[in-house]
Scaffold this motif. Structure first.
Motif, mmCIF file in Angstrom:
data_model
loop_
_atom_site.group_PDB
_atom_site.id
_atom_site.type_symbol
_atom_site.label_atom_id
_atom_site.label_comp_id
_atom_site.label_asym_id
_atom_site.label_seq_id
_atom_site.Cartn_x
_atom_site.Cartn_y
_atom_site.Cartn_z
ATOM 1 N N GLY A 157 -0.251 11.042 -4.772
ATOM 2 C CA GLY A 157 -1.434 11.120 -5.646
ATOM 3 C C GLY A 157 -1.419 10.000 -6.668
ATOM 4 O O GLY A 157 -0.524 9.154 -6.673
ATOM 5 N N ASP A 158 -2.407 10.021 -7.550
ATOM 6 C CA ASP A 158 -2.536 8.923 -8.496
ATOM 7 C C ASP A 158 -1.688 9.165 -9.744
ATOM 8 O O ASP A 158 -2.110 9.851 -10.672
ATOM 9 C CB ASP A 158 -4.007 8.696 -8.872
ATOM 10 N N LEU A 159 -0.493 8.609 -9.715
ATOM 11 C CA LEU A 159 0.415 8.777 -10.864
ATOM 12 C C LEU A 159 0.680 7.418 -11.507
ATOM 13 O O LEU A 159 1.688 7.218 -12.181
ATOM 14 C CB LEU A 159 1.719 9.410 -10.381
ATOM 15 N N LYS A 160 -0.226 6.461 -11.272
ATOM 16 C CA LYS A 160 0.007 5.087 -11.743
ATOM 17 C C LYS A 160 0.203 5.025 -13.252
ATOM 18 O O LYS A 160 1.128 4.390 -13.738
ATOM 19 C CB LYS A 160 -1.174 4.195 -11.351
ATOM 20 N N GLN A 161 -0.687 5.690 -13.980
ATOM 21 C CA GLN A 161 -0.607 5.599 -15.439
ATOM 22 C C GLN A 161 0.660 6.276 -15.953
ATOM 23 O O GLN A 161 1.336 5.765 -16.851
ATOM 24 C CB GLN A 161 -1.856 6.242 -16.076
ATOM 25 N N PHE A 162 1.021 7.390 -15.355
ATOM 26 C CA PHE A 162 2.239 8.112 -15.743
ATOM 27 C C PHE A 162 3.461 7.205 -15.614
ATOM 28 O O PHE A 162 4.286 7.082 -16.518
ATOM 29 C CB PHE A 162 2.369 9.362 -14.860
ATOM 30 N N TYR A 163 3.565 6.529 -14.454
ATOM 31 C CA TYR A 163 4.729 5.666 -14.219
ATOM 32 C C TYR A 163 4.680 4.405 -15.083
ATOM 33 O O TYR A 163 5.711 3.923 -15.539
ATOM 34 C CB TYR A 163 4.847 5.323 -12.728
ATOM 35 N N LEU A 164 3.489 3.883 -15.295
ATOM 36 C CA LEU A 164 3.378 2.699 -16.152
ATOM 37 C C LEU A 164 3.857 3.040 -17.571
ATOM 38 O O LEU A 164 4.625 2.296 -18.176
ATOM 39 C CB LEU A 164 1.923 2.200 -16.176
ATOM 40 N N ASP A 165 3.431 4.201 -18.067
ATOM 41 C CA ASP A 165 3.804 4.604 -19.426
ATOM 42 C C ASP A 165 5.317 4.798 -19.559
ATOM 43 O O ASP A 165 5.931 4.315 -20.505
ATOM 44 C CB ASP A 165 3.093 5.908 -19.825
ATOM 45 N N ILE A 166 5.890 5.476 -18.591
ATOM 46 C CA ILE A 166 7.330 5.747 -18.720
ATOM 47 C C ILE A 166 8.135 4.444 -18.531
ATOM 48 O O ILE A 166 9.142 4.219 -19.200
ATOM 49 C CB ILE A 166 7.809 6.877 -17.775
ATOM 50 N N GLY A 167 7.653 3.568 -17.654
ATOM 51 C CA GLY A 167 8.309 2.270 -17.464
ATOM 52 C C GLY A 167 8.265 1.454 -18.749
ATOM 53 O O GLY A 167 9.269 0.895 -19.189
ATOM 54 N N ARG A 168 7.110 1.415 -19.389
ATOM 55 C CA ARG A 168 6.983 0.650 -20.639
ATOM 56 C C ARG A 168 7.926 1.196 -21.704
ATOM 57 O O ARG A 168 8.559 0.435 -22.429
ATOM 58 C CB ARG A 168 5.541 0.724 -21.146
ATOM 59 N N TYR B 237 0.808 -1.234 0.000
ATOM 60 C CA TYR B 237 0.000 0.000 0.000
ATOM 61 C C TYR B 237 0.836 1.277 0.000
ATOM 62 O O TYR B 237 0.378 2.354 -0.327
ATOM 63 C CB TYR B 237 -0.973 -0.008 1.180
ATOM 64 N N GLU B 238 2.129 1.157 0.374
ATOM 65 C CA GLU B 238 2.967 2.363 0.460
ATOM 66 C C GLU B 238 3.261 2.972 -0.901
ATOM 67 O O GLU B 238 3.536 4.150 -1.028
ATOM 68 C CB GLU B 238 4.314 1.979 1.069
ATOM 69 N N TRP B 239 3.251 2.106 -1.940
ATOM 70 C CA TRP B 239 3.670 2.547 -3.267
ATOM 71 C C TRP B 239 2.538 2.426 -4.250
ATOM 72 O O TRP B 239 1.732 1.499 -4.178
ATOM 73 C CB TRP B 239 4.878 1.703 -3.747
ATOM 74 N N SER B 240 2.510 3.357 -5.191
ATOM 75 C CA SER B 240 1.443 3.389 -6.178
ATOM 76 C C SER B 240 1.992 2.800 -7.485
ATOM 77 O O SER B 240 2.665 3.481 -8.250
ATOM 78 C CB SER B 240 1.051 4.864 -6.342
ATOM 79 N N MET B 241 1.728 1.505 -7.707
ATOM 80 C CA MET B 241 2.374 0.819 -8.833
ATOM 81 C C MET B 241 1.379 -0.070 -9.574
ATOM 82 O O MET B 241 0.439 -0.599 -8.990
ATOM 83 C CB MET B 241 3.496 -0.090 -8.325
ATOM 84 N N VAL B 242 1.630 -0.256 -10.860
ATOM 85 C CA VAL B 242 0.843 -1.183 -11.677
ATOM 86 C C VAL B 242 1.809 -2.250 -12.207
ATOM 87 O O VAL B 242 2.859 -1.893 -12.761
ATOM 88 C CB VAL B 242 0.205 -0.455 -12.890
ATOM 89 N N PRO B 243 1.505 -3.531 -12.047
ATOM 90 C CA PRO B 243 2.447 -4.557 -12.525
ATOM 91 C C PRO B 243 2.362 -4.749 -14.031
ATOM 92 O O PRO B 243 1.275 -4.654 -14.609
ATOM 93 C CB PRO B 243 1.969 -5.817 -11.794
#
Ligand code: FES
Ligand SMILES: [Fe+2]
Length: 355
Positions: A286-297, A131-137
């Protein structure tokens, strides 16, 4: 030769649907995964003992899986319990099963000697369920030996070159600061390697500038790389001057940016690798999940292109040897550990070196 006495990450928990069998090859072993009626994950070789049809084309029936060629049915222990065409069923008709544990939002499989599989040796990991981190696998496949991906993660100086268009975002100054950073490498008691980078008064990562007020920070990056290829990365940006106050002050200081990434390198075979990743900031940001998923991809596609090209060169230069430089210290330490473990499995001829 691939290590077998270890816990490989087989997938994110979400990869394994409740009713459909999933096929996946890990370290050269073709496997079928399914969930029994209580939700527990079962894994067995993906080969019916009758005429070798793949069980992944089969049907889950309660706790069992039925081969959809001639209908043999196998229990979660791998033993055949029904043959539609005859009443006698020998319990010698069985498929091999493997220990599997779901923990940290992922499934971990042991392909080696079953009596050595201990649940306490599942790698210490923090997955997307933390829960500490906002991540999408997510995950990708690479047509390259997995040692090349471990090398890549153990030497992040490549960020300045491979990731100019993603993490580096074309910023020459910050790329240079990153590749020149002071690096400390420590071998861990469990066979892993810790790598730390400290950058005083450095440019904050270009890709997060839009949502940070300050542009310069004391920048700390710590990664731990565990057997057989588990990568945990912590990135922190502190107010300027924090590093000058000493280690104790650093441990109490509050960063204005904290990011985490959990990753796993799982060999499919000697020439292909499955790369699992999730990354993101503190949930409080805040909700930056999509931002990080995109840059990770974007970034990991850049790694994939480089590693697949590197593998092609290795394949056509079978007798050539790498030039090991200062930047390869962590990679050399990890390779030495992997080689030691493979040798201990009795494969004295084996080597972790690709090629
Ligand atoms: S091959 Fe599976 S039942 Fe015949
Ligand atoms: Fe990379």
């Amino acid at each position: 030769m691939l290590l077998r006495n270890c816990w490989y990450m087989a997938g994110w928990q979400s990869d394994f649907a409740s009713t459909t069998p999933t096929s996946r090859t890990i370290a050269g072993e073709a496997l079928v995964f399914y969930r029994r009626s209580n939700g527990e994950l079962v894994v067995m070789e993906d080969r019916c003992s009758h005429r070798f049809a793949p069980l992944s084309r089969g049907r889950v029936e309660g706790d069992d899986i039925r081969c959809m060629y001639h209908g043999l049915k196998f229990g979660p222990d791998g033993v055949c319990n029904h043959i539609p065409q005859q009443s006698y069923v020998s319990n010698r008709i069985r498929v091999r099963t493997f220990p599997i544990i779901e923990r940290h939002g992922a499934a971990w499989i042991w392909l080696g000697e079953t009596n050595k599989a201990q649940s306490e040796h599942v790698p210490h990991f923090a997955g997307p369920s933390n829960y500490e981190w906002s991540m999408v696998p997510d995950q990708i496949e690479l047509q390259a030996n997995y040692a090349l991906l471990n090398d890549n993660l153990l030497d992040l100086s490549h960020v300045a070159f491979v990731h100019r268009e993603s993490f580096g975002a074309g910023d020459e100054a910050s790329a240079t600061e990153f590749s020149r950073a002071e690096v400390t490498t420590t071998s861990l008691a469990n066979g892993g390697v810790r790598v730390e980078r400290r950058m005083r008064n450095a440019t904050v990562p270009p890709y997060v500038r839009d949502y940070l007020e300050t542009k310069r920070a004391d920048f700390y990056v710590k990664s731990e790389h565990l057997i057989p290829g588990i990568f945990l990365l912590n990135t922190r940006c502190y107010p300027l001057g924090t590093f000058d106050q000493g280690e104790e002050a650093l441990s109490c200081a509050t960063p204005f940016l904290a990011e985490f990434s959990c990753q796993a390198v799982t060999p499919i075979n000697e020439r292909a690798t499955r790369y699992f990743f999730a990354l993101g900031p503190w949930s409080a940001l805040g909700d930056l999940k999509q931002f990080y998923l995109d840059i990770g991809r974007r970034a990991f596609a850049e790694d994939r292109a480089m590693l697949e090209a590197q593998q092609e060169v290795i394949d056509r230069s079978p007798n050539a040897r790498f030039a090991n430089l200062t930047m390869d210290k962590a990679s050399a330490a990890f390779r030495a550990q992997m080689n030691k473990l493979i040798r201990e499995e009795g494969a004295l001829h084996a080597s972790y070196e690709p090629g």
